[in-house]
Design a protein around this motif. Structure first.
Motif, PDB file in Angstrom:
ATOM      1  N   LEU A  26       0.825  -1.197   0.000  1.00 50.14           N
ATOM      2  CA  LEU A  26       0.000   0.000   0.000  1.00 50.14           C
ATOM      3  C   LEU A  26       0.859   1.246   0.000  1.00 50.14           C
ATOM      4  CD1 LEU A  26      -2.562  -1.286   2.610  1.00 50.14           C
ATOM      5  CD2 LEU A  26      -2.933  -1.050   0.168  1.00 50.14           C
ATOM      6  N   THR A  27       1.750   1.345  -0.961  1.00 46.65           N
ATOM      7  CA  THR A  27       2.627   2.501  -1.039  1.00 46.65           C
ATOM      8  C   THR A  27       1.897   3.651  -1.713  1.00 46.65           C
ATOM      9  OG1 THR A  27       4.563   1.090  -1.172  1.00 46.65           O
ATOM     10  CG2 THR A  27       4.833   3.346  -1.903  1.00 46.65           C
ATOM     11  N   GLY A  28       1.583   4.679  -0.953  1.00 49.45           N
ATOM     12  CA  GLY A  28       0.845   5.807  -1.497  1.00 49.45           C
ATOM     13  C   GLY A  28       1.711   6.694  -2.371  1.00 49.45           C
ATOM     14  N   HIS A  29       1.113   7.214  -3.444  1.00 46.93           N
ATOM     15  CA  HIS A  29       1.811   8.182  -4.283  1.00 46.93           C
ATOM     16  C   HIS A  29       2.004   9.469  -3.488  1.00 46.93           C
ATOM     17  CE1 HIS A  29       2.623  10.970  -7.578  1.00 46.93           C
ATOM     18  NE2 HIS A  29       2.923   9.909  -8.307  1.00 46.93           N
ATOM     19  N   PRO A  30       3.167  10.168  -3.640  1.00 42.98           N
ATOM     20  CA  PRO A  30       3.394  11.395  -2.853  1.00 42.98           C
ATOM     21  C   PRO A  30       2.304  12.449  -2.998  1.00 42.98           C
ATOM     22  CG  PRO A  30       5.429  10.684  -3.887  1.00 42.98           C
ATOM     23  CD  PRO A  30       4.347   9.790  -4.431  1.00 42.98           C
ATOM     24  N   SER A  31       1.623  12.474  -4.157  1.00 46.83           N
ATOM     25  CA  SER A  31       0.559  13.462  -4.352  1.00 46.83           C
ATOM     26  C   SER A  31      -0.707  13.103  -3.592  1.00 46.83           C
ATOM     27  CB  SER A  31       0.220  13.566  -5.840  1.00 46.83           C
ATOM     28  OG  SER A  31      -0.428  12.385  -6.289  1.00 46.83           O
ATOM     29  N   GLY A  32      -0.767  11.873  -3.067  1.00 43.01           N
ATOM     30  CA  GLY A  32      -1.979  11.428  -2.397  1.00 43.01           C
ATOM     31  C   GLY A  32      -2.966  10.749  -3.321  1.00 43.01           C
ATOM     32  N   ASN A  33      -2.650  10.699  -4.611  1.00 40.75           N
ATOM     33  CA  ASN A  33      -3.553  10.091  -5.578  1.00 40.75           C
ATOM     34  C   ASN A  33      -3.123   8.673  -5.904  1.00 40.75           C
ATOM     35  OD1 ASN A  33      -5.337  12.232  -5.965  1.00 40.75           O
ATOM     36  ND2 ASN A  33      -3.904  13.281  -7.295  1.00 40.75           N
ATOM     37  N   GLY A  34      -3.798   7.700  -5.310  1.00 39.12           N
ATOM     38  CA  GLY A  34      -3.557   6.314  -5.672  1.00 39.12           C
ATOM     39  C   GLY A  34      -2.242   5.785  -5.151  1.00 39.12           C
ATOM     40  N   LEU A  35      -1.745   4.747  -5.816  1.00 42.51           N
ATOM     41  CA  LEU A  35      -0.573   4.018  -5.351  1.00 42.51           C
ATOM     42  C   LEU A  35       0.497   3.991  -6.418  1.00 42.51           C
ATOM     43  CD1 LEU A  35      -2.526   1.014  -3.860  1.00 42.51           C
ATOM     44  CD2 LEU A  35      -1.508   2.891  -2.600  1.00 42.51           C
ATOM     45  N   LEU A  36       1.731   3.948  -5.966  1.00 43.03           N
ATOM     46  CA  LEU A  36       2.830   3.711  -6.882  1.00 43.03           C
ATOM     47  C   LEU A  36       2.795   2.252  -7.331  1.00 43.03           C
ATOM     48  CD1 LEU A  36       5.678   5.570  -4.996  1.00 43.03           C
ATOM     49  CD2 LEU A  36       4.511   6.324  -7.051  1.00 43.03           C
ATOM     50  N   PRO A  37       3.349   1.937  -8.530  1.00 43.23           N
ATOM     51  CA  PRO A  37       3.370   0.535  -8.977  1.00 43.23           C
ATOM     52  C   PRO A  37       4.112  -0.328  -7.965  1.00 43.23           C
ATOM     53  CG  PRO A  37       3.977   2.010 -10.761  1.00 43.23           C
ATOM     54  CD  PRO A  37       3.944   2.844  -9.511  1.00 43.23           C
ATOM     55  N   MET A  38       3.510  -1.455  -7.642  1.00 47.46           N
ATOM     56  CA  MET A  38       4.105  -2.351  -6.665  1.00 47.46           C
ATOM     57  C   MET A  38       4.311  -3.728  -7.269  1.00 47.46           C
ATOM     58  SD  MET A  38       4.588  -0.595  -3.955  1.00 47.46           S
ATOM     59  CE  MET A  38       5.006  -1.951  -2.863  1.00 47.46           C
ATOM     60  N   VAL A  39       5.337  -4.408  -6.832  1.00 50.44           N
ATOM     61  CA  VAL A  39       5.565  -5.801  -7.187  1.00 50.44           C
ATOM     62  C   VAL A  39       5.209  -6.633  -5.964  1.00 50.44           C
ATOM     63  CG1 VAL A  39       7.293  -7.506  -7.846  1.00 50.44           C
ATOM     64  CG2 VAL A  39       7.361  -5.201  -8.829  1.00 50.44           C
ATOM     65  N   LYS A  40       4.486  -7.706  -6.161  1.00 50.09           N
ATOM     66  CA  LYS A  40       3.974  -8.497  -5.046  1.00 50.09           C
ATOM     67  C   LYS A  40       5.088  -8.875  -4.079  1.00 50.09           C
ATOM     68  CE  LYS A  40       1.323 -12.694  -4.046  1.00 50.09           C
ATOM     69  NZ  LYS A  40       0.473 -12.018  -3.067  1.00 50.09           N
ATOM     70  N   ASP A  41       4.790  -8.700  -2.789  1.00 50.14           N
ATOM     71  CA  ASP A  41       5.669  -9.115  -1.696  1.00 50.14           C
ATOM     72  C   ASP A  41       6.992  -8.368  -1.647  1.00 50.14           C
ATOM     73  OD1 ASP A  41       3.783 -10.949  -0.880  1.00 50.14           O
ATOM     74  OD2 ASP A  41       4.595 -12.505  -2.175  1.00 50.14           O
ATOM     75  N   SER A  42       7.052  -7.129  -2.133  1.00 47.53           N
ATOM     76  CA  SER A  42       8.318  -6.404  -2.028  1.00 47.53           C
ATOM     77  C   SER A  42       8.092  -4.898  -1.942  1.00 47.53           C
ATOM     78  CB  SER A  42       9.224  -6.708  -3.228  1.00 47.53           C
ATOM     79  OG  SER A  42       8.612  -6.284  -4.418  1.00 47.53           O
ATOM     80  N   ARG A  43       8.865  -4.288  -1.096  1.00 47.89           N
ATOM     81  CA  ARG A  43       9.060  -2.853  -1.029  1.00 47.89           C
ATOM     82  C   ARG A  43       7.826  -2.000  -0.778  1.00 47.89           C
ATOM     83  NH1 ARG A  43      13.664  -3.166  -5.356  1.00 47.89           N
ATOM     84  NH2 ARG A  43      15.330  -3.740  -3.966  1.00 47.89           N
ATOM     85  N   ALA A  44       6.955  -2.410   0.089  1.00 42.47           N
ATOM     86  CA  ALA A  44       5.994  -1.456   0.623  1.00 42.47           C
ATOM     87  C   ALA A  44       6.760  -0.482   1.513  1.00 42.47           C
ATOM     88  CB  ALA A  44       4.908  -2.178   1.419  1.00 42.47           C
ATOM     89  N   THR A  45       6.180   0.666   1.818  1.00 42.71           N
ATOM     90  CA  THR A  45       6.888   1.670   2.597  1.00 42.71           C
ATOM     91  C   THR A  45       6.011   2.182   3.733  1.00 42.71           C
ATOM     92  OG1 THR A  45       6.117   3.557   1.309  1.00 42.71           O
ATOM     93  CG2 THR A  45       8.098   2.441   0.515  1.00 42.71           C
ATOM     94  N   PHE A  46       6.675   2.766   4.733  1.00 43.16           N
ATOM     95  CA  PHE A  46       5.958   3.518   5.754  1.00 43.16           C
ATOM     96  C   PHE A  46       5.422   4.802   5.123  1.00 43.16           C
ATOM     97  CE2 PHE A  46       9.238   1.143   8.095  1.00 43.16           C
ATOM     98  CZ  PHE A  46       8.422   0.407   8.943  1.00 43.16           C
ATOM     99  N   SER A  47       4.234   5.217   5.535  1.00 44.71           N
ATOM    100  CA  SER A  47       3.690   6.463   5.002  1.00 44.71           C
ATOM    101  C   SER A  47       4.286   7.674   5.705  1.00 44.71           C
ATOM    102  CB  SER A  47       2.166   6.481   5.135  1.00 44.71           C
ATOM    103  OG  SER A  47       1.770   6.468   6.498  1.00 44.71           O
ATOM    104  N   ALA A  48       4.777   7.486   6.960  1.00 43.60           N
ATOM    105  CA  ALA A  48       5.391   8.586   7.702  1.00 43.60           C
ATOM    106  C   ALA A  48       6.248   8.010   8.820  1.00 43.60           C
ATOM    107  CB  ALA A  48       4.325   9.517   8.282  1.00 43.60           C
ATOM    108  N   TYR A  49       7.258   8.780   9.229  1.00 42.09           N
ATOM    109  CA  TYR A  49       8.090   8.395  10.374  1.00 42.09           C
ATOM    110  C   TYR A  49       8.753   9.637  10.941  1.00 42.09           C
ATOM    111  CZ  TYR A  49      11.255   8.150   6.336  1.00 42.09           C
ATOM    112  OH  TYR A  49      11.924   8.410   5.167  1.00 42.09           O
ATOM    113  N   ASP A  50       9.129   9.564  12.233  1.00 45.27           N
ATOM    114  CA  ASP A  50       9.756  10.709  12.885  1.00 45.27           C
ATOM    115  C   ASP A  50      10.502  10.223  14.123  1.00 45.27           C
ATOM    116  OD1 ASP A  50      10.073  13.679  13.365  1.00 45.27           O
ATOM    117  OD2 ASP A  50       9.044  13.118  15.217  1.00 45.27           O
ATOM    118  N   LEU A  51      11.666  10.794  14.374  1.00 43.28           N
ATOM    119  CA  LEU A  51      12.442  10.497  15.570  1.00 43.28           C
ATOM    120  C   LEU A  51      12.340  11.681  16.517  1.00 43.28           C
ATOM    121  CD1 LEU A  51      14.363   8.641  17.110  1.00 43.28           C
ATOM    122  CD2 LEU A  51      16.269   9.733  15.906  1.00 43.28           C
TER     123      LEU A  51
END
Length: 408
Positions: free
Chosen positions: A197-222
Motif C-alpha cells: 500500500l505505497t501511497g503516491h506522494p501526491s496522495g492520488n492512488g498508489l505507486l506501482p508495486m511488485v507483489k511481496d516487495s518494497r511497501a513503505t511507511f507512510s510517515a516516520y519521525d524520531l
C-alpha cells in the motif's frame, strides 16, 4: 515579500536545487542530480536555420538514456553565503538520503544506484547497489560504513549525538544502531504489515508495486526522547485484545530507543494510535508531548483503481491518547513536510493544485494557534525550500539565487 540574499551554486552544473539547510551564513545542500549534457556549437549557417538542424551532443553517451541515468550522482555542497559553496561529497546514485547533526559535524549519507544497462532483478526493480557513508568533521573526510550493497539503507535518523539512531527503508524495514553505525540491529515487523500500500506522494492512488516487495511507511519521525514513530496503512489486521480487528486504517507506533528487540516485537500488536480511513503523511511531536499529524482523509483506493480526485488533507492534533482537534485544509492543498517553530508555530510546506491545473505552485501554511487556523502564502517557483526555526524564517532557492522571508 521575498528578500534577495545572494547567488548560490551558479558554478555547480548541472543547475538544480535540493534539500537545503541554513544556519547563520552557513549553507549545506543535498543534491541528487543527473550529468551535465552539453551540445556542439552551431555554425553560422545552422544558426540561421535552427528548424533544419537538431542540437548535437558533444559526446555519444549523452544520447543514451541508460547511460545518462547511470551517471546520476548524490552530491553534498557546503560553504557560506559570502564565499560560496563547494562539493564535499559525490557518489553514484539516482537517489539517496542524508542526516545532519545539530552542530553540523556528523553527517550520514545513503545512496541508491541502479544499473540501467542490466535487466531487472527478480523483484522487478532493477539491479541496485547501495552504500552508507559517514563524516564526523563536517564533510572534510568520509568513511564508508559496512553495509550489504544489495540492501537499501534508506533514511538515516539520529539523536543529536550522531551515535544512536535508525535507518528506515523501503520494504518496511528498520535498523537500529547505538554506536554510530558500526553495528546495526534489524527491528523485524510482522508479515501482515507489508500489504502493498505505497501511497503516491501526491496522495492520488498508489505507486506501482511488485507483489511481496518494497511497501513503505507512510510517515516516520524520531523525537528528542529517542522514540521512533512509524505509520503505515493496512487493509485488515487483527491486533491485541481491546483493539481487535481493524480495517482500512493507519496504524501509528512508538518504538522507544531503549526497548529490547523482544519488547519491540510485541509492540506491533498494540499501536499507539489507530486512525480509520486516513493515511498519515507526516508526524511531529510538540515540546509538550502532543502529536501533530498531517493526514489524507478517506479510504486508500485499491491499487487496481485509479483515483480521479485527490484526497483532502487535514492537520490532526493528538493529545492524552485521543484526537483533540482536526483542521481540514482546502481541497487544493497538497501537503509536504510539517515543522514546529520556536514558539510552537506550525509550518507546513506544500503545493497548491487546482482541479484544472497541470502543474502545482509551492505554498507555505502557518498556524500560530495550535492548528485551528492557517495562513496560506504562495512561494512561487522554488528549487529548494527550508524553514529555519531559529529565526522563524523561510528560505527558497530559485534560478541560482537565494531568498528569504520572515514569518509573522
Amino acid at each position: 515579500m521575498w528578500t534577495y540574499e545572494t547567488d548560490l551554486m551558479e558554478h555547480d552544473k548541472p543547475y538544480g536545487g535540493g534539500d537545503m539547510r541554513i544556519h547563520g551564513r552557513s549553507v549545506i545542500v543535498f543534491k541528487p542530480i543527473g550529468p551535465e549534457i552539453t551540445f556542439k556549437k552551431m555554425t553560422e549557417e545552422e544558426r540561421k536555420h535552427p528548424e533544419k538542424y537538431n542540437s548535437v551532443v558533444t559526446e555519444p553517451w549523452m544520447n543514451d538514456s541508460s547511460e545518462r541515468l547511470n551517471r546520476h550522482t548524490v552530491r553534498l555542497l557546503r560553504g557560506d553565503m559570502d564565499k560560496g559553496i563547494y562539493r564535499i561529497f559525490e557518489k553514484p546514485g539516482q537517489n539517496g538520503a542524508w542526516w545532519l547533526s545539530p552542530d553540523w559535524q556528523t553527517i550520514y549519507v545513503s545512496t541508491d544506484w541502479t544499473n540501467y544497462h542490466l535487466p531487472n532483478g527478480p523483484d522487478g526493480y532493477g539491479q541496485r547497489q547501495h552504500t552508507l557513508w559517514k563524516s564526523t568533521d563536517g564533510g572534510q573526510s568520509w568513511r564508508q560504513l559496512q553495509w550489504p550493497e544489495h540492501t537499501q539503507p534508506g533514511q538515516p535518523l539520529f539523536m543529536a549525538d550522531g551515535k544512536r539512531g535508525y535507518l528506515v527503508a523501503d520494504g518496511m524495514r528498520i535498523w537500529r544502531t547505538l554506536d554510530g553505525g558500526e553495528h546495526w540491529q534489524e527491528i523485524a515487523l510482522p508479515s501482515w504489515a507489508n500489504q502493498q500500500l505505497t501511497g503516491h506522494p501526491s496522495g492520488n492512488g498508489l505507486l506501482p508495486m511488485v507483489k511481496d516487495s518494497r511497501a513503505t511507511f507512510s510517515a516516520y519521525d524520531l523525537a528528542d526522547d529517542g522514540a521512533l514513530r512509524v505509520a503505515f496503512y493496512v487493509r485488515k489486521a487483527k491486533l491485541a485484545p481491546g483493539i481487535g480487528e481493524v480495517t482500512e486504517s493507519t496504524l501509528l507506533y512508538r518504538l522507544p530507543l531503549s526497548a529490547s528487540l523482544d519488547e519491540l516485537a510485541r509492540k506491533w500488536m498494540q499501536p499507539e494510535i489507530v486512525l480509520p480511513q486516513q493515511s498519515v503523511m507526516d508526524i511531529k511531536v510538540s515540546r509538550d508531548g502532543n502529536l501533530n499529524l498531517i493526514a489524507l482523509q478517506g479510504k486508500l483506493q485499491s491499487e487496481k483503481v485509479a483515483e480521479t480526485q485527490q484526497r483532502q488533507a487535514a492537520y490532526v492534533q493528538w493529545k492524552d491518547g485521543k484526537e483533540s482537534y482536526r483542521h481540514v485544509f482546502d481541497a487544493h492543498v497538497v501537503p509536504g513536510a510539517l515543522f514546529i517553530g520556536p514558539q510552537n508555530q506550525l509550518v507546513l510546506a506544500g503545493e497548491s493544485l487546482e482541479p484544472k491545473q497541470t502543474t502545482s505552485d509551492s505554498i507555505t501554511l502557518v498556524s500560530t494557534d495550535q492548528g485551528r487556523s492557517w495562513d496560506e502564502t504562495s512561494d512561487g517557483m522554488a528549487y529548494a525550500w527550508y524553514y529555519e526555526g531559529e529565526r522563524n524564517r523561510i528560505w527558497k532557492y530559485q534560478l541560482q539565487s537565494l531568498y528569504w522571508r520572515e514569518l509573522k
